[in-house]
Design an enzyme around this catalytic site. Sequence first.
Site, PDB file in Angstrom:
ATOM      1  N   LYS A   1      48.541  57.964  40.505  1.00 19.51           N
ATOM      2  CA  LYS A   1      49.034  58.400  39.200  1.00 19.51           C
ATOM      3  C   LYS A   1      49.059  59.926  39.148  1.00 19.51           C
ATOM      4  CE  LYS A   1      46.850  54.511  36.893  1.00 19.51           C
ATOM      5  NZ  LYS A   1      45.682  54.056  36.134  1.00 19.51           N
TER       6      LYS A   1
ATOM      7  N   GLU B   1      43.353  55.652  42.692  1.00 18.14           N
ATOM      8  CA  GLU B   1      42.360  54.674  42.251  1.00 18.14           C
ATOM      9  C   GLU B   1      42.644  53.301  42.812  1.00 18.14           C
ATOM     10  OE1 GLU B   1      43.348  56.035  38.218  1.00 18.14           O
ATOM     11  OE2 GLU B   1      43.568  53.932  37.725  1.00 18.14           O
TER      12      GLU B   1
ATOM     13  N   TYR C   1      41.338  51.482  33.092  1.00 19.70           N
ATOM     14  CA  TYR C   1      41.978  52.518  33.899  1.00 19.70           C
ATOM     15  C   TYR C   1      43.104  53.285  33.210  1.00 19.70           C
ATOM     16  CZ  TYR C   1      44.721  48.258  34.754  1.00 19.70           C
ATOM     17  OH  TYR C   1      45.412  47.099  34.604  1.00 19.70           O
TER      18      TYR C   1
ATOM     19  N   CYS D   1      38.048   5.776  55.680  1.00 17.29           N
ATOM     20  CA  CYS D   1      37.041   6.772  55.353  1.00 17.29           C
ATOM     21  C   CYS D   1      36.202   7.100  56.595  1.00 17.29           C
ATOM     22  CB  CYS D   1      36.139   6.258  54.236  1.00 17.29           C
ATOM     23  SG  CYS D   1      34.772   7.374  53.884  1.00 17.29           S
TER      24      CYS D   1
ATOM     25  N   GLU E   1      41.699  45.904  33.593  1.00 16.07           N
ATOM     26  CA  GLU E   1      41.874  44.638  34.273  1.00 16.07           C
ATOM     27  C   GLU E   1      40.650  43.761  34.021  1.00 16.07           C
ATOM     28  OE1 GLU E   1      44.767  44.886  35.616  1.00 16.07           O
ATOM     29  OE2 GLU E   1      44.977  43.333  37.147  1.00 16.07           O
TER      30      GLU E   1
ATOM     31  N   ARG F   1      48.847  41.003  28.659  1.00 13.82           N
ATOM     32  CA  ARG F   1      50.115  41.693  28.846  1.00 13.82           C
ATOM     33  C   ARG F   1      51.278  40.910  28.230  1.00 13.82           C
ATOM     34  NH1 ARG F   1      53.988  44.338  32.455  1.00 13.82           N
ATOM     35  NH2 ARG F   1      54.830  42.477  33.413  1.00 13.82           N
TER      36      ARG F   1
ATOM     37  N   CYS G   1      29.490   4.669  49.765  1.00 17.29           N
ATOM     38  CA  CYS G   1      29.868   5.708  50.728  1.00 17.29           C
ATOM     39  C   CYS G   1      28.834   6.860  50.657  1.00 17.29           C
ATOM     40  CB  CYS G   1      31.267   6.194  50.373  1.00 17.29           C
ATOM     41  SG  CYS G   1      31.896   7.434  51.479  1.00 17.29           S
TER      42      CYS G   1
ATOM     43  N   LYS H   1      50.376  48.449  47.982  1.00 19.23           N
ATOM     44  CA  LYS H   1      49.676  47.175  48.165  1.00 19.23           C
ATOM     45  C   LYS H   1      49.108  47.076  49.574  1.00 19.23           C
ATOM     46  CE  LYS H   1      50.423  43.813  45.693  1.00 19.23           C
ATOM     47  NZ  LYS H   1      51.063  43.111  44.629  1.00 19.23           N
TER      48      LYS H   1
ATOM     49  N   PHE I   1      15.043  41.776  25.970  1.00 24.92           N
ATOM     50  CA  PHE I   1      16.417  41.730  25.488  1.00 24.92           C
ATOM     51  C   PHE I   1      16.667  40.390  24.785  1.00 24.92           C
ATOM     52  CE2 PHE I   1      20.776  43.245  25.587  1.00 24.92           C
ATOM     53  CZ  PHE I   1      21.504  42.080  25.518  1.00 24.92           C
ATOM     54  N   ASP I   2      16.266  39.298  25.455  1.00 26.16           N
ATOM     55  CA  ASP I   2      16.462  37.968  24.871  1.00 26.16           C
ATOM     56  C   ASP I   2      15.704  37.818  23.558  1.00 26.16           C
ATOM     57  OD1 ASP I   2      18.084  37.284  26.915  1.00 26.16           O
ATOM     58  OD2 ASP I   2      16.563  36.166  28.041  1.00 26.16           O
TER      59      ASP I   2
ATOM     60  N   LYS J   1      43.494  49.340  42.919  1.00 27.96           N
ATOM     61  CA  LYS J   1      44.296  48.409  42.131  1.00 27.96           C
ATOM     62  C   LYS J   1      43.512  47.108  42.057  1.00 27.96           C
ATOM     63  CE  LYS J   1      48.996  46.575  41.757  1.00 27.96           C
ATOM     64  NZ  LYS J   1      48.624  45.275  41.339  1.00 27.96           N
TER      65      LYS J   1
ATOM     66  N   SER K   1      54.913  47.497  34.115  1.00 32.23           N
ATOM     67  CA  SER K   1      54.247  47.240  35.398  1.00 32.23           C
ATOM     68  C   SER K   1      54.459  48.460  36.291  1.00 32.23           C
ATOM     69  CB  SER K   1      54.794  45.975  36.033  1.00 32.23           C
ATOM     70  OG  SER K   1      56.130  46.193  36.369  1.00 32.23           O
ATOM     71  N   LEU K   2      54.023  48.367  37.529  1.00 34.68           N
ATOM     72  CA  LEU K   2      54.153  49.504  38.438  1.00 34.68           C
ATOM     73  C   LEU K   2      55.111  49.150  39.564  1.00 34.68           C
ATOM     74  CD1 LEU K   2      50.393  50.478  38.878  1.00 34.68           C
ATOM     75  CD2 LEU K   2      52.114  51.691  37.541  1.00 34.68           C
TER      76      LEU K   2
ATOM     77  N   ASP L   1      42.564  43.340  41.165  1.00 34.42           N
ATOM     78  CA  ASP L   1      43.389  42.136  41.172  1.00 34.42           C
ATOM     79  C   ASP L   1      42.871  41.118  40.163  1.00 34.42           C
ATOM     80  OD1 ASP L   1      45.357  40.430  41.893  1.00 34.42           O
ATOM     81  OD2 ASP L   1      44.401  39.743  43.734  1.00 34.42           O
TER      82      ASP L   1
ATOM     83  N   CYS M   1      38.442   7.758  49.047  1.00 37.13           N
ATOM     84  CA  CYS M   1      37.685   6.610  49.538  1.00 37.13           C
ATOM     85  C   CYS M   1      37.220   5.858  48.292  1.00 37.13           C
ATOM     86  CB  CYS M   1      36.480   7.061  50.349  1.00 37.13           C
ATOM     87  SG  CYS M   1      35.319   5.695  50.592  1.00 37.13           S
TER      88      CYS M   1
ATOM     89  N   CYS N   1      32.436   5.780  55.831  1.00 34.62           N
ATOM     90  CA  CYS N   1      32.024   4.388  55.618  1.00 34.62           C
ATOM     91  C   CYS N   1      33.075   3.389  56.091  1.00 34.62           C
ATOM     92  CB  CYS N   1      31.674   4.151  54.152  1.00 34.62           C
ATOM     93  SG  CYS N   1      33.097   4.201  53.061  1.00 34.62           S
TER      94      CYS N   1
ATOM     95  N   ASP O   1      14.732  41.722  30.783  1.00 30.65           N
ATOM     96  CA  ASP O   1      15.633  40.681  30.276  1.00 30.65           C
ATOM     97  C   ASP O   1      14.956  39.906  29.142  1.00 30.65           C
ATOM     98  OD1 ASP O   1      17.263  39.607  33.360  1.00 30.65           O
ATOM     99  OD2 ASP O   1      17.196  41.508  32.292  1.00 30.65           O
TER     100      ASP O   1
HETATM  101  S1  IVH Z   1      47.944  51.554  35.656  1.00 32.73           S
HETATM  102  C1  IVH Z   1      51.675  52.385  33.215  1.00 32.73           C
HETATM  103  N1  IVH Z   1      45.860  51.279  37.222  1.00 32.73           N
HETATM  104  O1  IVH Z   1      48.551  46.443  38.277  1.00 32.73           O
HETATM  105  C2  IVH Z   1      50.594  52.155  34.190  1.00 32.73           C
HETATM  106  N2  IVH Z   1      47.214  49.362  36.823  1.00 32.73           N
HETATM  107  O2  IVH Z   1      51.586  46.160  38.866  1.00 32.73           O
HETATM  108  C3  IVH Z   1      49.803  50.978  33.851  1.00 32.73           C
HETATM  109  N3  IVH Z   1      46.393  47.305  37.884  1.00 32.73           N
HETATM  110  O3  IVH Z   1      49.915  45.616  35.169  1.00 32.73           O
HETATM  111  C4  IVH Z   1      49.003  50.395  34.939  1.00 32.73           C
HETATM  112  N4  IVH Z   1      44.603  48.206  38.824  1.00 32.73           N
HETATM  113  O4  IVH Z   1      47.495  44.941  35.638  1.00 32.73           O
HETATM  114  C5  IVH Z   1      46.921  50.660  36.649  1.00 32.73           C
HETATM  115  N5  IVH Z   1      43.961  51.173  38.545  1.00 32.73           N
HETATM  116  C6  IVH Z   1      45.013  50.578  37.983  1.00 32.73           C
HETATM  117  C7  IVH Z   1      45.263  49.188  38.160  1.00 32.73           C
HETATM  118  C8  IVH Z   1      46.383  48.623  37.564  1.00 32.73           C
HETATM  119  C9  IVH Z   1      45.308  47.084  38.631  1.00 32.73           C
HETATM  120  C10 IVH Z   1      47.382  46.266  37.554  1.00 32.73           C
HETATM  121  C11 IVH Z   1      47.794  46.228  36.113  1.00 32.73           C
HETATM  122  C12 IVH Z   1      49.283  46.426  36.106  1.00 32.73           C
HETATM  123  C13 IVH Z   1      49.656  46.047  37.480  1.00 32.73           C
HETATM  124  C14 IVH Z   1      50.889  46.795  37.897  1.00 32.73           C
END
Ligand code: IVH
Length: 706
Positions: free
Chosen positions: A287, A111, A224, A406, A172, A134, A430, A311, A34-35, A113, A80-81, A115, A424, A409, A31
Site C-alpha cells: 500500500k 503487510e 488493516y 468394510c 479480516e 463485505r 463394527c 499472492k 477474570f471469570d 494478506k 477488492s485488490l 486469509d 458401513c 468388519c 483467568d
Molecule cells: S487492504 C482498499 N490489507 O484481501 C484496500 N486487505 O483482495 C482494502 N486482505 O477484501 C483492503 N489482508 O479481505 C487489505 N493487509 C490487508 C489484507 C487485506 C487481507 C483481504 C481483504 C480484501 C482482499 C482483497
Amino acid sequence: MNEQDRILSLRKELHEHNRRYYVENAPIISDQKFDEMMHELQRLEELHPEMADANSPTMRVGSDLQQDFVQVAHQYPMLSLGNTYNRNDVESFYERVRQGLEGQDFEICCELKFDGLSISLVYEHGRLVRALTRGDGQKGDDVTSNVRTISSIPLQLPEGTGYPEHFEIRGEVLLPWESFDRLNRQREADGDALFANPRNAASGTLKSKDSRVVAERRLDAYLYYLLGDDIPHESHYDNMQQARRWGFRVSNAMKVAHSLEDIYAYIDYWNEARHSLPVATDGIVLKVNSIDQQEVLGYTAKSPRWAIAYKFQAERALTRLEEVTFQVGRTGAVTPVANMQPVLLAGTVVKRASLHNEDIIKQLDLRVGDYVYVEKAGEIIPQIVSVELSKRDENTGKRVEFIAHCPECGTPLVRYDGEAAHYCPNDAQCPPQIKGRIEHFVSRDAMNIMGLGSERIDDFVTAGLLYSAADLYNLHAVALDGRWALVHRDVSAEALREAFEPNLFSEESETPAPACIFFSADSKTGRSLTCDNLLKAIEDSRKVTFDRVLYALGIRFVGKVAAKALAQHFRDIDALRKATKEELQMVEGIGDIIADSVIRYFSSAADDNLTRRLEEAGLQMSMPESKQLGNALEGMGIVISGTFEHHSRDEYKRMIEDHGGKNVSSISKKTSFILAGENMGPSKLEKAQKLGVRLVNEEEFLGMLQ
Ligand code: IVH
C-alpha cells in the site's frame, strides 16, 4: 458504591483486561479472577435489566437470538485488490505508482494478506456500533452481534487515547489454526463434515445464526485499514500503530519499504516465515503509505490504484502413490486415503492425503504407482490435484477401485441416494464405530469421563469389556494378587481368582477367562489411583444433565446446541422419543435434517436399547422439575412472539411457568399480555391491537419477575 455504579466499573475494568489479554497477550490478572469479575457482572446485570448494554463484556458469550441478517449499505464501498503472482507485476505496480505521483518520493507499506473474510467495523464515541461483512461491496450483512463475541475486537475503546468521534476500521476475521484444528476434531467426533480450511470455517461461523456458536469457536480479527473524516495521521502505517493503542489487533509484521529491493526482501522473508504464524495468510499487500498520495492515485471501478496484493504460490509437490487404504469413522463413513512416498510440502512432510470419496478417485482416474501432484488446500489438508500422465508406464499398477466391504468388519458397504460417501451399516458391531461412539460419549462436553482416552478405549473394546457406552456403568474393580482388575459387575472376585491365579492342583480351567483390564496397585496404599479415578469419573457422570447426556448419545447432526434446545423443549427422553417430525421442527434451530436424524435414532433398535440401558444405569434422562420461583404471573395467559436478545423462547416459556403463568399459543381476549420481541409478525400485531392486548418487551418482562 451502589450496584449500578459497580456494573459500570466492572465493565470498564473487564474491557481493559480483555484488551490486555487478547490484544497485547499480556494479562495482568489470572483467568480465575477474570471469570470471577465476569460472573459478578453477569449476576448484577441480571438484577438490573434496565442497565442492559449490548456492548457489555458479558455479551461476548453470545445469545441464541435467531437472526436473519439485515443488509446495510457501506459508508465507503468495500473494494477488492488487484492480484499479482510474480515480481514483474510488482515492479509494474511500483512503476505505475511512480508515474502517478509524477516523480515525488513515496513509501510502500508492506503487510501480510490475511486469509479470512473482510469485515467493516464502525465506531461512534469509542463504541462499536456496527459490523458488516463485505457483501457485494456496496452493502453487507449486519453481523454485529456475532462480531461482539470476538474477544480481540474492542467493544469500548480506552478513554484518552485520542480516537475520532466517528470512524470505520476494516480488517479480516479469521479462525486461528489452533481453533480450526480443535473445531475439526470436534466435528469429526460429532460426525459432522469437516471444514476444508480456516477461511471457510471462519465464514461459516461469522454467518452462524446462533452467536453462542460463534463465541465458542474463538474467531480472531486483524485490522488493516482505517477510514473516516478525521483520522489522526498522515500515513497509513502511523494510523495503524495508533489503532493498536485503541485496542485493535494490528499485525506486527507491517513494514515501510523505500525501494523495490525492500519489497522483495519482505516477500522472501514472509514466504517462508508465514508457516509459523498462528493464522492463515495467502500473500502480501503493498500500500502507498501517504494518505494524500493515496488520494492522488485514486481508484478504478474495482480497486484502489494505490494498493495491490501479491499472492503466494500454492505449494505443490510431485510424488508417487503407493497404496490407497480405507478408514472407517465413528458414523461408519468410509474415507479413502492415499498413501504416498513422503514429500516436503509447505514446511511439513506429507505422506497421506484424503481422497474424499469414490467420485474423486474416478475423476482422477487414479492408478497405484501413479505420480501425483499434491497441494495443500488453504494450507491444510493435502489434496491430490492431478496425475502426471507422462510418468505413467508399464510399472504403473491397477486402477484404484473403491472397496465393496468394510475393511474392519467385512459388512457390505452401502451408498445412500444423493450422497457421495460409502457407509458401513454395521454400526452395532463394527469396532471403529463402537470405539468412536464411546470416545464421543466420554468426551469433555458430553459425559466428561476423564481417564478414558482413545488408546484406553481401544484396550477396553479389544478386551471385550465395552461394547457400548452403557457397559461403562457395569464395571467394578476387584483386587487380585497385588493388582486391580476392572470387570463386569457380575464377575465375582472368586471367579476372577479361579481364572487368573495359578492353581497347581487342578487342571486348566475350562471356562474362558472373563474380560478384564488390569491396573497395578500402588505398593504403599495398595490401591490403583488410575482405576479409582476412572470409576469415580464414571460414577460422577450419573449427575451430568440431560442435555449433555443427549449430546453424548451421538445422534447424527445433534451437536451441543441442538441437544440443549431439544432437552429444554421436550424435558425428558420419553417425550423426545415420541416426538413427531413436526413437533421436533417446532424447536428453535431444529430443521429437517436434525428432525429426521432424531426420528431415525429412536426407531433403530440398537440406539433405543442404549438409551434404555443408560436410563437403567441411573443417568439423567430428564431436565430438573420446574420449581416455582414466584407467583408474579399467577393465573396469567401469556403469548410469546418475535425474537429475543436475552433469552431463548424456551427459556422464556420456562420462566413464565416458573412464576405461575401459562404460555398460550394464540392471542385472544383472555390473553393477559404478549411478551413481544423483535420482528413480531404483522398479523399478530394487528390482532393484539384489535383486542387491546398489551405488549410487554423483554426488559419489562424481566423486571416483572424481580
Ligand atoms: S487492504 C482498499 N490489507 O484481501 C484496500 N486487505 O483482495 C482494502 N486482505 O477484501 C483492503 N489482508 O479481505 C487489505 N493487509 C490487508 C489484507 C487485506 C487481507 C483481504 C481483504 C480484501 C482482499 C482483497
